[in-house]
Design a protein around this motif. Sequence first.
Motif, PDB file in Angstrom:
ATOM      1  N   ASP A 131       9.947  25.183  14.088  1.00 27.95           N
ATOM      2  CA  ASP A 131       8.896  24.446  14.785  1.00 27.95           C
ATOM      3  C   ASP A 131       9.071  22.940  14.574  1.00 27.95           C
ATOM      4  O   ASP A 131       9.715  22.493  13.619  1.00 27.95           O
ATOM      5  N   GLN A 138       8.416  25.660  23.819  1.00 29.77           N
ATOM      6  CA  GLN A 138       7.020  25.870  24.159  1.00 29.77           C
ATOM      7  C   GLN A 138       6.174  24.879  23.360  1.00 29.77           C
ATOM      8  O   GLN A 138       6.541  24.453  22.268  1.00 29.77           O
ATOM      9  N   HIS A 155       2.262  32.464  18.162  1.00 30.86           N
ATOM     10  CA  HIS A 155       3.551  31.947  18.642  1.00 30.86           C
ATOM     11  C   HIS A 155       4.698  32.554  17.829  1.00 30.86           C
ATOM     12  O   HIS A 155       4.632  32.688  16.614  1.00 30.86           O
ATOM     13  N   THR A 176       8.419  26.169  18.342  1.00 27.44           N
ATOM     14  CA  THR A 176       7.342  25.585  19.135  1.00 27.44           C
ATOM     15  C   THR A 176       7.100  24.145  18.715  1.00 27.44           C
ATOM     16  O   THR A 176       7.177  23.802  17.536  1.00 27.44           O
ATOM     17  N   GLN A 232       6.749  20.254  27.500  1.00 27.88           N
ATOM     18  CA  GLN A 232       7.574  21.454  27.399  1.00 27.88           C
ATOM     19  C   GLN A 232       8.791  21.358  28.317  1.00 27.88           C
ATOM     20  O   GLN A 232       9.901  21.753  27.933  1.00 27.88           O
TER      21      GLN A 232
END
Length: 339
Positions: free
Chosen positions: A104, A77, A48, A52, A71
């Motif tokens: 993230d 994502q 990735h 995320t 999502q």
Amino acid sequence: MRTFIRNASLFCAIQLVIGGAFVLNATRQPQYGFMAAFEDKIRLLHEHDEPTLIVLGGSNVAFGIDSPTLQQHCDMQVINGGLHAALGLQFYLDVACDYAREGDVIVLVPEWMLLTGGTRPDPELRQSMVQESPSSWRYFCNLSGDELKKFVDDQAFSVLAGLVQAGSEMPTESRDLHKFEQAQLPDAYSRLKFNLQGDFVGHHQLGTTKDVAKMNGDVSCKPAKIMKSVVQINACAEALRARGVEVYLAYCPVPTPHYEKHQAAYDSIHELLVKQLDVAVLHHPAQVKYPADYFYDSVCHLNLTGKMTRTELVAQSLVAQSRQGKFHVATKPSERTSR
């Protein structure tokens, strides 16, 4: 004597090469058991390259989160890193620390047993995990001295023997599981039953297969044991925040009859966690109590109806957190596609 030593050394070297080749070949064998799905999950985590949302926990996450829905709501994502509770709490914390990157968002969803004392991996599951997913080996190297000795004495040889045996069989299929995602396997619990984001989807058409209302389990608030989990989570969260990663905690779903029977314990656990954790708790346990017919085959595995209901709750909770400026998510499902 020199000739004997030279020949013996040469023989041992040859055997090591052969054994090493077998083991290397075994790690390349196409494994399709449930635990082998970890290979695909860490590939997703490793590859990735944009902010995320990573959801981590046991099988309650694998069975009970719909990543496409999450999502759509969160404008990020999503990777579902859930697999099995018996791998232990530290296993998932280590995965988070290994793969989370700046930007993230980590949502930890440990099963209740992992929050109330069951933080170490189950020895038998650990053995099958290493055999099906060789990449998981490094996550069991942090065992305590006694646990590591027991693992080496009781399990390491059998794991190695299993790999050598598997390595002696030439692979007949590609390791790319998605090439075989339409394969009909007798076991519904299979690596082939995960989608491309890590969600287990093999149970979607099966409804409820067991009466989870009759299943029981001891849930009690034992502060000393819970604090061990708190210390582990806080240490992980501190390390992740230093790298620009947000961390949240969500709860494993509970059948309504079980929640009502143990409501005082659930409430006490929640109060202790809110007070002691350095991460935000997304909701109260009462918000994840669901009718028995929302579950598939255990008190942790939601069926499709339960999965979608629970995913909406997690999404809404994250949107509420984003309004505090922690990170950006879409305020409505259409925002992602309208940009």
